[in-house]
Scaffold this motif. Structure first.
Motif, PDB file in Angstrom:
ATOM      1  N   ARG A  10     131.742  25.970  46.845  1.00 43.31           N
ATOM      2  CA  ARG A  10     132.615  27.008  47.508  1.00 43.31           C
ATOM      3  C   ARG A  10     134.295  26.623  46.747  1.00 43.31           C
ATOM      4  N   ALA A  13     136.399  32.189  47.637  1.00 47.52           N
ATOM      5  CA  ALA A  13     135.868  33.344  48.036  1.00 47.52           C
ATOM      6  C   ALA A  13     136.643  34.517  48.244  1.00 47.52           C
ATOM      7  N   LEU A  17     131.280  39.686  48.528  1.00 54.88           N
ATOM      8  CA  LEU A  17     130.920  39.545  49.065  1.00 54.88           C
ATOM      9  C   LEU A  17     129.380  40.670  49.653  1.00 54.88           C
ATOM     10  N   GLY A 102     128.988  36.729  53.841  1.00 52.03           N
ATOM     11  CA  GLY A 102     130.357  35.495  53.942  1.00 52.03           C
ATOM     12  C   GLY A 102     130.069  33.732  54.264  1.00 52.03           C
ATOM     13  N   GLU A 106     131.793  32.135  51.830  1.00 58.91           N
ATOM     14  CA  GLU A 106     133.530  31.709  52.331  1.00 58.91           C
ATOM     15  C   GLU A 106     133.549  30.567  52.873  1.00 58.91           C
TER      16      GLU A 106
END
Length: 472
Positions: A10, A13, A17, A102, A106
């Motif tokens: 990850r 970010a 999305l 997300g 994220e």
């Protein structure tokens, strides 16, 4: 890096999305078994023996995240088909798929979910997430539930991949994909520069030589590209250190290990390509997505990447598969490895754990089924032939490789050098994102400042990383 993008730790970010989707329930087929529901949705008619596979009569409901969004019509179609096929064997298991914007992309949302204990029964993570998940007491120990009865191909899964999902000998997840980094090349630019695209550079000296030739084509073409922002610079610095046999963090996990001759070699080589050779282009402070755009539009000759970048560039950027090739990471001592997986929420019933293992086995761990049904993948106009994910060994690998080749939608021979010369994968360092953030400063400075002091950059970064590691 990872996006809807596919499968990595990850890091990005900021990558686009998926659009918001409400909870989607995919109801199970067949009749329900008798018995009173437990509070978590299971019924008391399964075996209490964790080593025994799920009894098809057992009635449970599973919530599972990262179901493909409606924007990914082909992938969502396949998910629904797999649920229906799974329910032929387990008619009383209801799969409730969630496509949550997300959460799968994220870091802040993922962390908040763990802290709130709001993760679904089966939740998507990256190999590097294991410490964070365990620190939040979020995943069930599934060691006893995973065996050659519940996962028949278990013996053929690369133990290094499974090892990424273990701590203290206990298993906490099952893989869906893996990757190792190599050298991604633009075959057209290699040919235009008089280079052999079937023999990508194997050393960093060869990379430098090839980069100069490619940059010599002019018209804004760069020979070699690197990241230096958004934690991606530190990520690639780590990959280059691994390629030379070095480390970023020592074996104890408590001290930085990059302020060495190898670390200086990495940084000085980048400085030379950027400022002496002018083979890296003047635009810097690049992050994930920037180099992909450059190479997809024939403005970049090569960069370090994992194979799934190729699918992204074709599907999202309109590139052509035949324009790309791959070789192993230059240096070839080690390569940065990673992947993604599903974990099972701690505290749910044994029956739900069994159902989760059964679903994950069908969807992600069975050659010829689920994600490895390459005939269906091709029919749905999705990519077939990218070298990874490929965590299979032995008979499973032989069968899966043959099916990939049979149904390939791309020239798999372009990846032959990468496939024929595997490099041992090495996991990301502890506190990876915080370490990468520090190392971004080294990468950005050397690529934007001709007079950068390499020794001072590495010394400062070493002190900062030591502080990060001391706060574990």
């Amino acid at each position: 890096m990872r996006t809807a993008r596919f499968r990595r730790s990850r890091r990005a970010a900021a990558i686009t999305l998926v659009s918001a989707l409400s909870l989607t329930a995919l109801a199970a087929c067949g009749t329900s078994s008798s018995g009173d529901d437990n509070s978590d949705g299971s019924q008391q008619n399964g075996s209490s023996d964790p080593t025994a596979p799920l009894d098809p009569k057992t009635k449970v409901t599973l919530t599972i995240d990262c179901m493909p969004p409606t924007a990914k019509a082909a992938e969502l179609k396949e998910w629904k088909e797999d649920v229906a096929e799974f329910n032929k064997t387990y008619p009383n298991v209801t799969i409730e798929g969630r496509s949550t914007p997300g959460q799968c992309l994220e870091p802040p949302r993922f962390t908040a979910m763990l802290k709130a204990k709001s993760q679904p029964d089966v939740f998507y993570t990256y190999f590097t997430d294991l410490p964070q998940v365990l620190d939040n007491d979020g995943a069930a120990d599934i060691t006893a539930y995973v065996n050659d009865k519940s996962v028949p191909a278990l013996k053929d899964i690369d133990p290094n991949v499974l090892g990424s999902l273990k701590q203290d000998g206990k298993l906490y997840g099952l893989p869906t994909s893996n990757y190792t980094m190599g050298l991604l090349i633009n075959r057209k630019l290699f040919k235009d520069a008089g280079l052999n695209p079937d023999a990508p550079p194997r050393t960093w000296d060869e990379v430098r030589t090839a980069a100069k030739k490619i940059a010599g084509l002019g018209e804004g073409v760069s020979g070699f590209g690197e990241y230096s922002a958004g934690n991606t610079g530190g990520w690639h610095f780590t990959a280059q250190m691994y390629s030379l046999g070095g480390d970023v963090v020592d074996a104890s996990g408590k001290k930085a290990a990059f302020n060495t001759d190898l670390g200086r070699q990495v940084v000085k080589n980048l400085h030379a390509m950027r400022w002496e050779d002018d083979s890296m282009g003047k635009t810097q402070l690049l992050k994930w997505g920037d180099l992909q755009k450059q190479i997809a539009t024939d403005k970049l000759g090569m960069f370090l990447a994992a194979p799934d970048d190729i699918a992204y560039m074709v599907q999202q950027l309109g590139a052509k598969y035949e324009n790309f090739g791959m070789g192993p990471i230059p240096g070839g001592r080690n390569t940065l490895a990673g992947g993604n997986n599903y974990m099972i929420k701690k505290g749910i019933s044994g029956d739900k754990i069994k159902a989760a293992v059964a679903w994950l086995n069908f969807k992600n761990l069975t050659v010829g089924k689920g994600q490895f049904d390459w005939a269906r993948t091709k029919a749905d106009a999705l990519p077939v032939g990218i070298p990874q994910p490929n965590f299979w060994l032995n008979e499973s690998k032989t069968k899966d490789d043959a099916a990939r080749l049979e149904h390939a939608t791309m020239p798999v021979e372009n990846f032959k050098t990468f496939m024929d010369n595997p490099v041992a994968g090495k996991n990301e360092p502890p506190k990876a994102q915080e370490v990468y953030k520090v190392l971004d400063n080294v990468m950005s400075a050397v690529l934007t400042n001709k007079d950068a002091d390499v020794d001072k950059l590495l010394s400062t970064a070493e002190a900062q990383v030591n502080q990060v590691l001391a706060n574990q």
